[in-house]
Design a protein around this motif. Structure first.
Motif: not given
Length: 165
Positions: A70-94
């Motif tokens: 969705q970041l490509k559709n954001i144009s200079n909006k304040k207070k927009v944040i994207c959380f990403t999680f790398d690698d795929g550890y099990l605690d990502n789900v748990e």
């Protein structure tokens, strides 16, 4: 005199608690904040209570959460944040998924695709943590999370450069 001291102390305590996000207050473009692992038993992981307090702080300060696509559709909006999680550890789900669902947040999970069925000893460059399997990835997807590929083997880019010489 005592009331002034207490008021001053409260102000300093608030600054200390807000410090992890202090740097983003004036920022006017979307932010991407990435994590690898969130649990309370592995030293290199992010603490669960700290992660949830960061989520609460962002919500309290009116941040709007988006997935990476969705970041490509954001144009200079304040207070927009994207959380990403790398690698795929099990605690990502748990651990992470329940917190995200609790606060109705969507995020992006970048998975190392060859790590589904191999032991942690055979993984290149990883924490000593269990990894998700295909069922967990589907669970993330079924709950509205975005799934991306964080390479197939997670080889170090510097290793790839050296091996091509």
């Amino acid at each position: 005199m005592e009331l002034i001291f207490i008021g001053t102390m409260k102000k300093y305590i608030k600054r200390i608690l807000d410090f992890p996000f202090y740097f983003i207050k004036p920022w006017k473009k979307p932010l991407i904040v990435y994590y690898h692992s969130v649990n309370n038993f592995y030293l290199k992981s992010h603490n669960i209570e700290m992660f949830e307090s960061q989520v609460k702080w962002l919500i309290k300060n009116n941040y709007h959460f988006v997935k990476a696509n969705q970041l490509k559709n954001i144009s200079n909006k304040k207070k927009v944040i994207c959380f990403t999680f790398d690698d795929g550890y099990l605690d990502n789900v748990e651990t992470i998924l329940p917190i995200l669902l609790k606060y109705n947040i969507k995020a992006t999970f970048f998975i190392v695709s060859s790590w589904f069925d191999i032991s942690k000893e055979n993984r290149h460059h990883s924490y000593d943590l269990p990894f998700m399997n295909k069922y967990h990835i589907k669970l993330l997807h079924d709950n509205g999370m975005e799934i991306g590929c964080h390479t197939h083997s997670h080889r170090q880019a510097t290793d790839l450069i050296r091996s091509s010489e």
